[in-house]
Design an enzyme around this catalytic site. Structure first.
Site, PDB file in Angstrom:
ATOM      1  CE1 TYR A   1      75.349  15.944 -20.299  1.00 56.86           C
ATOM      2  CE2 TYR A   1      77.269  17.275 -19.749  1.00 56.86           C
ATOM      3  CZ  TYR A   1      76.082  17.117 -20.420  1.00 56.86           C
ATOM      4  OH  TYR A   1      75.616  18.120 -21.241  1.00 56.86           O
TER       5      TYR A   1
ATOM      6  CE1 TYR B   1      70.291  19.027 -20.668  1.00 54.22           C
ATOM      7  CE2 TYR B   1      71.318  20.907 -19.594  1.00 54.22           C
ATOM      8  CZ  TYR B   1      71.418  19.750 -20.341  1.00 54.22           C
ATOM      9  OH  TYR B   1      72.642  19.317 -20.768  1.00 54.22           O
TER      10      TYR B   1
ATOM     11  CG  ASP C   1      84.818  15.219 -20.545  1.00 55.00           C
ATOM     12  OD1 ASP C   1      85.214  16.389 -20.391  1.00 55.00           O
ATOM     13  OD2 ASP C   1      83.609  14.932 -20.649  1.00 55.00           O
TER      14      ASP C   1
ATOM     15  CE  LYS D   1      81.153  22.218 -18.002  1.00 56.05           C
ATOM     16  NZ  LYS D   1      79.927  22.957 -18.341  1.00 56.05           N
TER      17      LYS D   1
END
Length: 439
Positions: free
Chosen positions: A153, A23, A255, A284
């Site tokens: 997201y 980003y 998710d 993660k």
């Protein structure tokens, strides 16, 4: 500090010339801070400063850094093999980890597909759902779209981007080339609301009924919407979504890349609603933040259909799938987390939650603050206006902490091993930052 071949300034200069960060633009307009080492919950910069890490390296390093249990697992596995292809071969770390994941996740999930990253696990889940209906329909692809809520997201790859918020999310620039999915408003009733409002589901239910013949699956982040806005919603919403998916013959993909492995106060966020998904995405914290690794899990009902389809197999196979090093470290991380006698993650997360609730409450007094939200080891302060990262990031570091604000959000997801005095340093800095008062 051991000698380095580069000075801190040389690292910064070369970084800005050649390294493209997430980003960010090139040349990198936001200065990065060179890291020398990390241990426990502290990051040591090359200039000698030490930062208390409130981000768990984007929510993954739940045990902190340089943990001896994870280091030992990696060392032992590297002595045997760090990698071997998973096509036609298997190995002990992969099967042991799969067995453990089946034991600790919702009972219907019996099959594990290993992935390289969280975004890839979403791609796999969506691809799995599409091929499942393709096989059942004898090649009929009517069920080819996904239903989700705004504010979500799910990753940065193309299929994952297509189910991220198309207006306020990070990927609206790509909307013209992404697959067309179906969106409804995000849940409005918060996690801590005493009154569940069934009307919160009205548009979801109407949309599901209207499009049921073309919807392959619903995909959601359970209870907590992560990078899309850090919203917490009511467990009854998730519970009713499960019921409606069953009623209208649609799969449910959860998710749990950000919420899995204890982050919300339960081992998996779906436990807040006591439901089971058809497909589950993990990442993660799966490896304890040691290295990139993820998994997509599903039921026997879904997996058994793949042998009967046109391809006869599931058409996906990453080169580094089932990496032995990643599997060994992930198994060690999961065993460490579940060691109630010596680790007791529930007590750790509960203590973090209580401290965050108490010490972030003063943020509400600032006229610049819109809301304060806490759940498990997640503390969120939503501002009324976005942060200027060029100004804010150095000020965060000057507080002796590491946070990564984005948009209007200043938040922390600390490692579970963080002590009260270390967390207090983070919360005090967050209060100061939201008031624009800096020591």
């Amino acid at each position: 500090m051991p000698p380095s071949s580069l000075t801190p300034q040389e690292i910064i200069d070369l970084d800005q010339q050649h390294v493209w960060h997430p980003y960010a633009a090139m040349p990198n307009g936001v200065r990065c801070f060179p890291v020398h080492s990390a241990k426990g919950v502290e990051i040591e910069l090359t200039d000698g400063r030490t930062l208390v890490d409130g981000m768990s390296s984007w929510w993954a390093a739940i045990h902190g850094y340089n943990h001896p249990v994870l280091n030992n697992a990696a060392t032992q596995q590297m002595e045997r093999m760090s990698h071997v292809m998973f096509g036609g071969l298997t190995h002990e770390p992969a099967v042991q980890l799969a067995q453990k994941l089946v034991q600790v996740t919702p009972s219907q999930l019996q099959h594990v597909f290993y992935c390289d990253s969280g975004s890839v696990s979403i791609e796999v889940a969506m691809k799995m759902a599409l091929q499942y209906w393709h096989n059942l329909g004898g090649g009929d692809n009517r069920k080819h779209r996904f239903l989700t809520v705004r504010g979500g997201y799910h990753g940065d790859t193309f299929k994952a981007m297509s189910v991220c918020d198309p207006v306020n999310g990070m990927h609206h620039l790509f909307s013209s080339v992404l697959a067309s999915q179906i969106f409804v408003p995000r849940p409005q009733v918060g996690y801590y609301s005493d009154d569940w409002d069934e009307s919160d589901l009205d548009q979801f239910k109407q949309t599901l009924e209207q499009h049921q013949d073309e919807i392959a699956a619903v995909i959601l982040e359970p209870i907590v919407q992560g990078a899309g806005g850090m919203h917490f919603y009511h467990p009854n919403y998730l519970r009713r979504v499960r019921e409606l998916c069953d009623e209208y013959n649609v799969l449910l993909i959860l998710d749990e890349i950000a919420t899995g492995f204890g982050r919300t106060g339960t081992l998996f966020a779906s436990e807040h609603a006591n439901i089971q998904p058809d497909i589950l995405c993990l990442g993660k914290a799966l490896s304890g933040g040691f290295l990139s690794f993820a998994a997509t899990m599903t039921t026997t009902k879904i997996s058994q259909v793949f042998a009967q389809g046109e391809a006869g197999v599931f058409m996906h196979g990453p080169t580094f799938m089932g990496n032995p090093l990643a599997c060994a470290v992930s198994l060690a991380s999961l065993n460490l987390l579940l060691d109630d006698q010596n680790y007791n993650w529930k007590q750790k997360v509960h203590a973090i939650e209580q401290q965050l609730q108490t010490e972030l409450e003063p943020c509400r007094e600032s006229p610049l603050v819109q809301d304060v939200r806490v759940l498990g080891a997640i503390g969120v302060v939503e501002m009324k206006e976005p942060f200027d990262m060029r100004v804010m990031q150095p000020k965060v570091v000057d507080q002796g902490i590491w946070l990564r604000p984005f948009g209007k959000l200043l938040y922390t997801m600390p490692p579970f091993i963080m002590e009260a005095h270390q967390l207090r340093k983070i919360t005090q800095a967050m209060v100061a930052l939201t008031r624009r008062k800096f020591p």
